[in-house]
Design an enzyme around this catalytic site. Sequence first.
Site, PDB file in Angstrom:
ATOM      1  N   THR A 335       0.854  -1.186   0.000  1.00 50.72           N
ATOM      2  CA  THR A 335       0.000   0.000   0.000  1.00 50.72           C
ATOM      3  C   THR A 335       0.886   1.231   0.000  1.00 50.72           C
ATOM      4  O   THR A 335       2.028   1.191   0.477  1.00 50.72           O
ATOM      5  CB  THR A 335      -0.937   0.004   1.222  1.00 50.72           C
ATOM      6  OG1 THR A 335      -1.815   1.136   1.146  1.00 50.72           O
ATOM      7  CG2 THR A 335      -0.170   0.044   2.528  1.00 50.72           C
ATOM      8  N   HIS A 392       2.522 -11.803  13.778  1.00 55.98           N
ATOM      9  CA  HIS A 392       3.550 -12.370  14.652  1.00 55.98           C
ATOM     10  C   HIS A 392       3.278 -13.830  14.987  1.00 55.98           C
ATOM     11  O   HIS A 392       4.149 -14.526  15.543  1.00 55.98           O
ATOM     12  CB  HIS A 392       3.643 -11.552  15.951  1.00 55.98           C
ATOM     13  CG  HIS A 392       5.020 -11.488  16.519  1.00 55.98           C
ATOM     14  ND1 HIS A 392       5.984 -12.441  16.279  1.00 55.98           N
ATOM     15  CD2 HIS A 392       5.624 -10.563  17.316  1.00 55.98           C
ATOM     16  CE1 HIS A 392       7.102 -12.120  16.899  1.00 55.98           C
ATOM     17  NE2 HIS A 392       6.914 -10.984  17.540  1.00 55.98           N
TER      18      HIS A 392
END
Length: 419
Positions: A335, A392
Amino acid sequence: MATDIIMPQMGESIFEGTITKWLKKPGDKVQRDEPLFEISTDKVDAEIPAPASGVLKEIKVAEGNTVQVNTVVGVISTDGSAASAPAKSAAPAPPAAPEKKAAASAPAQEPGSEEDGGERSSPLVRKIARENSVDLSQVPGSGLGGRITKQDILDFIEKGGAQKSAPGAAKPAAVPAAPSAPAPIPGDLVPMTRMRQLIAKHMVESRRTSAHVHCMFEVDITRIVNLRNKLKSAFEQRHGARLTFMPFFVRAAIIALQQFPIVNASLEGDNIRYHRNINVGIAVALDWGLIVPVLKNAGELNFLGLQRGITDLGERSRGKKLKPEDVEGSTFTITNPGQFGAVFGLPIINQPNSAIMGVGGIMKAPVVVTDKDGTDSIAIRSVVHLTLGYDHRLIDGAVADQFMAFVKKTLEGWSEEVG
């Protein structure tokens, strides 16, 4: 004679669509393949072309209504008979008879040869060409496979490429600007659009699903800025496409993904899916929302292929010409909040991806540089801040940092042929 206007099926898994806007009103003349109405589905927003030429006789389904695919939403009179009043009821129209076929999910192509651009341009492009007496065989195309985009034809005309009209010919019609949505009035309660509802749903689901962590790297891209400034004019003349910064960032990410395949992977329950292909989602900001079309098999494309693919996806996103398959299958997303002046962003992961890279604004800044003898000095350099948002659960911090360090090294020492 009359031709039914059908709600098309925009993909195998899509069974309904919402009419967001009628581009014509009853009594208006329409041309076959001319954009007639806009729809919104779970996948994409799209313009639907007229199935025949004639007069829009009746609107059976008003704006804002959601109906099943194959529903008759309007009628075109092909013999020029008078139009009926537009639909006033919010109730959906009855389904079409089984033998009716759904309209195509993308504008149908008029018969034409490669010489007149019939196989490498849209109906809108050919309409503009006819109105301005332009020979499409002379127009360079910047889209995939040399496809001529709306911007290509407008740029060609602006540069004086239109042929002189014959004596007595009518003056070419100006291309109308797309009408802008009315500004909301303070104090009004306005319902969310279908696209905004989906964006809200997906963003909350992503936050709930992934363990979001972000890291940021400052990258000196002076070499790339100088290279682009040097090559952009020749690049456009040679390839008929603008040279932007985005393919540099996409290419650097692809090289890093090949070195760190876990960043291109996704979770499936308690399993990790290592994707064979690198499919890069490119976030495109629209006036009415945000969409992420996908550059498929991006690892197989050269620099020119990346630039053409990125340009094509952006144009079709803004022109509501995407198909459902164009927004499916991404394995990594990029993005670009920097285009609006942001220094950097902390983007939300595009599910089911495990990572998203945000590109900040390119700006000049004083930077400490070290020469080959180890002497430090301060120089003005072009820098950009790149952010990686990662899950994560799947990607450790050390791996994310190594991945971004590889992206940084590729960009700062750029050596690939641009063309």
